[in-house]
Scaffold this active site. Sequence first.
Site, short mmCIF file in Angstrom:
data_model
loop_
_atom_site.label_atom_id
_atom_site.label_comp_id
_atom_site.label_asym_id
_atom_site.label_seq_id
_atom_site.Cartn_x
_atom_site.Cartn_y
_atom_site.Cartn_z
N GLU A 215 5.95 -17.90 -0.85
CA GLU A 215 5.08 -16.91 -0.98
C GLU A 215 4.16 -17.23 -1.86
O GLU A 215 4.43 -17.99 -3.31
CB GLU A 215 5.89 -15.83 -1.67
CG GLU A 215 5.02 -14.52 -2.16
CD GLU A 215 4.01 -13.94 -1.31
OE1 GLU A 215 4.42 -13.69 -0.17
OE2 GLU A 215 2.93 -13.73 -1.77
N GLN A 216 2.67 -17.05 -1.90
CA GLN A 216 1.69 -17.33 -2.91
C GLN A 216 1.65 -16.52 -4.09
O GLN A 216 1.37 -17.08 -5.11
CB GLN A 216 0.50 -17.00 -2.06
CG GLN A 216 -0.04 -15.89 -1.60
CD GLN A 216 -1.25 -15.46 -0.92
OE1 GLN A 216 -2.11 -16.48 -0.74
NE2 GLN A 216 -1.66 -14.29 -0.74
N ARG B 230 7.45 1.17 0.31
CA ARG B 230 7.44 -0.43 0.80
C ARG B 230 8.35 -1.23 -0.42
O ARG B 230 9.06 -2.22 -0.04
CB ARG B 230 6.20 -1.01 0.71
CG ARG B 230 5.67 -0.55 1.91
CD ARG B 230 3.96 -0.73 2.11
NE ARG B 230 3.41 -0.50 3.23
CZ ARG B 230 2.96 -0.97 4.40
NH1 ARG B 230 3.07 -2.23 4.26
NH2 ARG B 230 2.64 -0.34 5.34
N TYR C 270 4.87 11.82 4.65
CA TYR C 270 6.26 12.04 4.78
C TYR C 270 6.88 11.69 3.43
O TYR C 270 6.15 11.07 2.58
CB TYR C 270 6.90 11.16 6.01
CG TYR C 270 6.21 9.82 5.80
CD1 TYR C 270 6.76 8.71 4.95
CD2 TYR C 270 5.13 9.40 6.50
CE1 TYR C 270 6.51 7.19 4.88
CE2 TYR C 270 4.65 7.98 6.41
CZ TYR C 270 5.17 6.90 5.34
OH TYR C 270 4.84 5.64 5.65
N ASP D 196 1.87 -9.74 11.19
CA ASP D 196 0.37 -9.75 11.11
C ASP D 196 -0.48 -10.77 11.37
O ASP D 196 -1.64 -10.86 11.84
CB ASP D 196 -0.19 -8.90 9.71
CG ASP D 196 0.10 -7.31 9.80
OD1 ASP D 196 0.78 -6.96 10.83
OD2 ASP D 196 -0.46 -6.73 9.08
P1 FAD Z 1 1.96 -9.00 4.93
O1 FAD Z 1 2.62 -7.73 4.57
O2 FAD Z 1 0.38 -9.17 4.98
O3 FAD Z 1 2.77 -10.30 4.23
C1 FAD Z 1 2.02 -11.51 4.07
C2 FAD Z 1 2.63 -12.27 3.04
O4 FAD Z 1 2.30 -13.66 2.89
C3 FAD Z 1 2.24 -11.81 1.74
O5 FAD Z 1 2.95 -11.52 0.81
C4 FAD Z 1 1.05 -12.75 1.14
O6 FAD Z 1 0.98 -12.73 -0.22
C5 FAD Z 1 1.49 -14.07 1.83
N1 FAD Z 1 0.60 -15.00 2.10
C6 FAD Z 1 -0.44 -14.96 2.55
N2 FAD Z 1 -1.20 -16.17 2.42
C7 FAD Z 1 -0.27 -16.99 2.23
C8 FAD Z 1 -0.44 -18.49 2.00
N3 FAD Z 1 -1.30 -19.18 2.30
N4 FAD Z 1 0.75 -19.24 1.50
C9 FAD Z 1 1.98 -18.50 1.04
N5 FAD Z 1 2.05 -16.96 1.19
C10 FAD Z 1 0.79 -16.36 1.75
N6 FAD Z 1 3.99 -0.77 9.69
C11 FAD Z 1 4.91 -0.31 10.23
O7 FAD Z 1 6.02 -0.87 10.93
N7 FAD Z 1 5.24 1.21 9.84
C12 FAD Z 1 4.16 1.93 9.30
O8 FAD Z 1 4.60 3.02 8.95
C13 FAD Z 1 3.09 1.30 8.83
N8 FAD Z 1 2.19 1.95 8.06
C14 FAD Z 1 1.14 1.29 8.01
C15 FAD Z 1 0.13 2.03 7.18
C16 FAD Z 1 -1.23 1.66 6.74
C17 FAD Z 1 -2.35 2.29 6.09
C18 FAD Z 1 -1.43 0.08 7.06
C19 FAD Z 1 -2.49 -0.63 6.62
C20 FAD Z 1 -0.27 -0.68 7.71
C21 FAD Z 1 0.97 -0.04 8.02
N9 FAD Z 1 1.95 -0.67 8.77
C22 FAD Z 1 3.04 -0.01 9.16
C23 FAD Z 1 1.66 -2.19 9.28
C24 FAD Z 1 2.52 -2.99 8.24
O9 FAD Z 1 1.94 -2.73 6.68
C25 FAD Z 1 2.18 -4.52 8.56
O10 FAD Z 1 2.19 -4.70 9.81
C26 FAD Z 1 3.18 -5.44 7.89
O11 FAD Z 1 3.46 -5.15 6.49
C27 FAD Z 1 3.04 -6.99 7.96
O12 FAD Z 1 3.88 -7.62 7.56
P2 FAD Z 1 3.72 -9.26 7.47
O13 FAD Z 1 4.96 -9.83 6.86
O14 FAD Z 1 3.42 -9.67 8.99
O15 FAD Z 1 2.40 -9.32 6.53
#
Ligand code: FAD
Length: 398
Positions: free
Chosen positions: A35-36, A109, A215, A293
């Site tokens: 993790e960065q 979260r 909620y 994402d």
């Molecule tokens: P992220 O949470 O973006 O995590 C990526 C991680 O990678 C971060 O910790 C970052 O620091 C790290 N990183 C990035 N680049 C590097 C690198 N080069 N080297 C090392 N580490 C790195 N989803 C739901 O399922 N339910 C909900 O109710 C919901 N509500 C939402 C409401 C809002 C307003 C928003 C904006 C989104 C919501 N989402 C919801 C979507 C959800 O937040 C995301 O889809 C989810 O957090 C994505 O998780 P992830 O682990 O793929 O990415």
Amino acid sequence: MTQTGLSIAVIGGGIGGLAAALSLRQAGFGVQLYEQAAALGAIGAGIQISPNGARILHRLGIAAALAPHGVRPVAVHQRRWDDGRTLQRAPLGDAVEAAFGAPYYHFHRADLIAALAGALPADSLRTGHRLVDAVDKGDRVEARFDNGTRITADILIGADGIHSRVREVLFGAEKPRFTGCVAYRGLVPAERLAQLDLEVTANNWMGPAGHLVHYFVSGGRLVNFVAVREADSWTRESWTDRAETGEALRLFEGWHPQVRAIIGAVDETFKWALFDRDPLPRWSAGRIALLGDACHPMLPFMAQGAVQSIEDGAALAACLAQSGGDAPAALTRYEALRKPRATRLQEMSRHNKIRFHLPDGSRQQERDALLQSSGDRSLAAIGWLYAHDAGALGEQAA
Ligand code: FAD
């Protein structure tokens, strides 16, 4: 020694990366997560986890860690923006758990991240490691971090979010798309809203060019809201910004008093530009694959972004466990299984921007009539989404 001897580097310690690391470990693989950030954490906001995600979290053994924090809403309640008329009310709570074998949760979260991280051995987690480059050498992947560390792994998984460096390394640079929506997010102490006598439901108020979701989270101590308005452009470089409560209130002028009372009670609100991408043609190449994402960012209007990332990790672990050590074949299979479902949810989330935000008129009346007659959140209508078990590879229809 692991099941197949494969070593896996997961890049990114968000919900997707942490859940994938746990699923992969549970399947017997050697996993290191990078993790960065200097420490794992989460923005102060809520998240909804539907049964298709909760089923996997429970299987990962973190149900007890989640129990004190998770709120189990009794229903989803969709309402009209001005007079509060019910457009749809569908059961969650016991009914959803009985139907799908796992609860519908609302979390802060930070509580979810802490439960996931707490289940990983400390030595499998490296913070302060920002991936700079990754090269697939055919029989292994070599990766380099900004602190000078170099590693080698059999497989590298990019769970590094919407700005994914791993995605860029695989498929080239390309900016995500501003969706024309800005979200104001906040957390309000529940006692401050006691006079509203809020139900423990997942609430969605729909109105012209905007909607508001609220909620309870943190065992019922806080009320989370996400207030979404359409905007032509986002000019700031930062995707998030502190905002005045007055600004959010002005954008919800004329909305139901409950909506305005919730926004008005917050101490500080943050403004988020919402971005997504068109579905990617590929999620993997050779020994490198993406999840969450990094490969399927979506508008939050199905509340499925994080849930789909949890599903990704479970499917990935199952594909690798059945691969007999053929990593590229397993990653290709993972992508083929997961892409149709995630793409469908990306498209549904985009469509909900239009559906939730219809101006009052004939199309809005048609929508309301449909919601009130059949609805899309009844147990029968939502079964395709909630009943899905991403770790059971036999039943992978989207
Ligand atoms: P992220 O949470 O973006 O995590 C990526 C991680 O990678 C971060 O910790 C970052 O620091 C790290 N990183 C990035 N680049 C590097 C690198 N080069 N080297 C090392 N580490 C790195 N989803 C739901 O399922 N339910 C909900 O109710 C919901 N509500 C939402 C409401 C809002 C307003 C928003 C904006 C989104 C919501 N989402 C919801 C979507 C959800 O937040 C995301 O889809 C989810 O957090 C994505 O998780 P992830 O682990 O793929 O990415």
